[in-house]
Design an enzyme around this catalytic site. Sequence first.
Site, mmCIF file in Angstrom:
data_model
loop_
_atom_site.group_PDB
_atom_site.id
_atom_site.type_symbol
_atom_site.label_atom_id
_atom_site.label_comp_id
_atom_site.label_asym_id
_atom_site.label_seq_id
_atom_site.Cartn_x
_atom_site.Cartn_y
_atom_site.Cartn_z
ATOM 1 N N TYR A 117 -2.405 -0.636 10.309
ATOM 2 C CA TYR A 117 -2.705 -0.659 8.337
ATOM 3 C C TYR A 117 -1.101 -0.537 8.223
ATOM 4 C CZ TYR A 117 -4.100 -1.244 4.167
ATOM 5 O OH TYR A 117 -4.389 -1.245 2.897
ATOM 6 N N SER B 168 1.190 -1.489 0.344
ATOM 7 C CA SER B 168 0.004 0.026 -0.231
ATOM 8 C C SER B 168 0.793 1.200 0.227
ATOM 9 C CB SER B 168 -0.525 0.076 1.447
ATOM 10 O OG SER B 168 -1.368 0.914 1.021
HETATM 11 N N1 NAD Z 1 -8.725 -0.735 -2.175
HETATM 12 C C1 NAD Z 1 -8.035 0.161 -1.541
HETATM 13 O O1 NAD Z 1 -7.406 1.716 -1.520
HETATM 14 C C2 NAD Z 1 -6.088 -0.048 -0.894
HETATM 15 C C3 NAD Z 1 -5.019 0.208 -1.303
HETATM 16 C C4 NAD Z 1 -3.337 -0.240 -1.117
HETATM 17 C C5 NAD Z 1 -3.527 -1.262 -0.705
HETATM 18 N N2 NAD Z 1 -4.892 -2.328 -0.645
HETATM 19 C C6 NAD Z 1 -4.810 -3.163 -0.367
HETATM 20 O O2 NAD Z 1 -5.086 -4.845 -1.767
HETATM 21 C C7 NAD Z 1 -5.727 -5.438 -0.939
HETATM 22 C C8 NAD Z 1 -7.121 -5.810 -1.188
HETATM 23 O O3 NAD Z 1 -8.239 -4.558 -1.262
HETATM 24 P P1 NAD Z 1 -9.436 -4.437 -2.205
HETATM 25 O O4 NAD Z 1 -9.151 -2.905 -1.563
HETATM 26 O O5 NAD Z 1 -8.931 -5.105 -3.074
HETATM 27 O O6 NAD Z 1 -10.076 -3.698 -0.573
HETATM 28 P P2 NAD Z 1 -11.174 -5.804 -0.691
HETATM 29 O O7 NAD Z 1 -11.916 -6.268 0.557
HETATM 30 O O8 NAD Z 1 -12.067 -6.403 -1.700
HETATM 31 O O9 NAD Z 1 -10.469 -7.330 -0.812
HETATM 32 C C9 NAD Z 1 -9.643 -8.128 0.449
HETATM 33 C C10 NAD Z 1 -9.945 -9.453 0.683
HETATM 34 O O10 NAD Z 1 -9.598 -10.658 1.442
HETATM 35 C C11 NAD Z 1 -10.079 -10.632 2.755
HETATM 36 N N3 NAD Z 1 -9.280 -11.438 3.390
HETATM 37 C C12 NAD Z 1 -9.461 -10.761 4.801
HETATM 38 N N4 NAD Z 1 -8.892 -11.063 5.592
HETATM 39 C C13 NAD Z 1 -9.189 -12.276 5.642
HETATM 40 C C14 NAD Z 1 -8.210 -13.501 6.637
HETATM 41 N N5 NAD Z 1 -8.447 -13.823 7.528
HETATM 42 N N6 NAD Z 1 -7.742 -14.524 4.897
HETATM 43 C C15 NAD Z 1 -8.671 -14.709 3.323
HETATM 44 N N7 NAD Z 1 -9.134 -13.068 2.814
HETATM 45 C C16 NAD Z 1 -9.052 -12.615 3.928
HETATM 46 C C17 NAD Z 1 -11.617 -10.018 1.904
HETATM 47 O O11 NAD Z 1 -12.734 -11.089 2.314
HETATM 48 C C18 NAD Z 1 -11.598 -9.721 1.291
HETATM 49 O O12 NAD Z 1 -11.981 -10.336 0.029
HETATM 50 C C19 NAD Z 1 -5.736 -5.437 1.183
HETATM 51 O O13 NAD Z 1 -4.343 -5.814 0.916
HETATM 52 C C20 NAD Z 1 -5.283 -3.988 1.003
HETATM 53 O O14 NAD Z 1 -4.748 -3.968 1.784
HETATM 54 C C21 NAD Z 1 -5.932 -1.412 -0.740
#
Ligand code: NAD
Length: 277
Positions: free
Chosen positions: A173, A160
């Site tokens: 985080y 991130s």
């Molecule tokens: N959306 C953003 O702005 C952003 C920015 C930077 C980084 N990220 C990172 O990108 C990744 C995906 O995030 P996203 O924004 O697509 O959100 P999202 O909620 O769509 O995806 C995250 C997924 O992780 C799964 N998850 C959580 N805990 C879990 C566990 N214990 N076992 C298995 N699965 C689990 C959730 O069910 C979910 O489907 C994350 O690591 C997030 O930190 C997101």
Amino acid sequence: MYNLKGRVAIITGAGRHNGLGEAMAKRLAADGAKVVLHDIGTLKGDIAPAHGVGQKAELEQIVDEIRKTGGEATGFTGDMLNEVDVADLIDFAVQKFGRLDILVNNAGIGYLFGPLVDMAQEHWDAVLGVNLRGCFFGIKHAAKQMIKQKSGGRIINIASQAAKSGFAQAAAYSASKHGLVGLTRAAALELAVHKITVNAICPNHVTTGLGSWQNDFMSRAQNKSVDQYLADMRARIPIGRPGLTEDIAKACAFLCSDQADYITAEAMNVSGGEEYH
Ligand SMILES: NC(=O)c1ccc[n+]([C@@H]2O[C@H](COP(=O)([O-])OP(=O)(O)OC[C@H]3O[C@@H](n4cnc5c(N)ncnc54)[C@H](O)[C@@H]3O)[C@@H](O)[C@H]2O)c1
């Protein structure tokens, strides 16, 4: 497009529509990889249920959508907090498709925000557990399989912007994502001899399910409307917009491709210029 024909990829946390995992799985499948989409499948415990998780039915829907476009895909549910589940995920991919070439460690918790002085240990543990320990389990078991195959591999960790800069109200985080970059670098050095590259992608904001929860939380914390919060965000991003799931999918496909075979231990910003360290 890149040629990933014959490669087998696991994408964790890929069971929610509009998520980064869904976009990366669809892109890798479109580039010819056989993909295993993973997610938790059901809510375990009562930590922030309002945020939502990738439910089994939604995961299966996304797998179906990939198959309908001619891609090869399957789904697996398991908890990244549980090492046995993660080892089973790797075994499942190998049983189903015969090998493993790519792991995308994408599952993550991007909520449980709030003031550091009020943070409960169980929230700290949940965030560090999924975002950092879960990625360690993934790297450990994927690398074992890739080393056995003797044909290299690709590991991509979705970190991130919070891996490069600290964010108030998001201490756990930020710590977990900074830690993930350290894990990426150490694993890259150790696995280079096996021709396994390990890189991180550092996105800025993307309005996924998780991202829209963050917009609500941060706009409240800053005493702004969500519209004003998003307008301020656009104004500070040099390219003038937040990230799209496709932006992250493109970077992921590149790092998985042969074009990136000399790139390892990297933490690549995909942030429209907002983050450049
Ligand atoms: N959306 C953003 O702005 C952003 C920015 C930077 C980084 N990220 C990172 O990108 C990744 C995906 O995030 P996203 O924004 O697509 O959100 P999202 O909620 O769509 O995806 C995250 C997924 O992780 C799964 N998850 C959580 N805990 C879990 C566990 N214990 N076992 C298995 N699965 C689990 C959730 O069910 C979910 O489907 C994350 O690591 C997030 O930190 C997101």
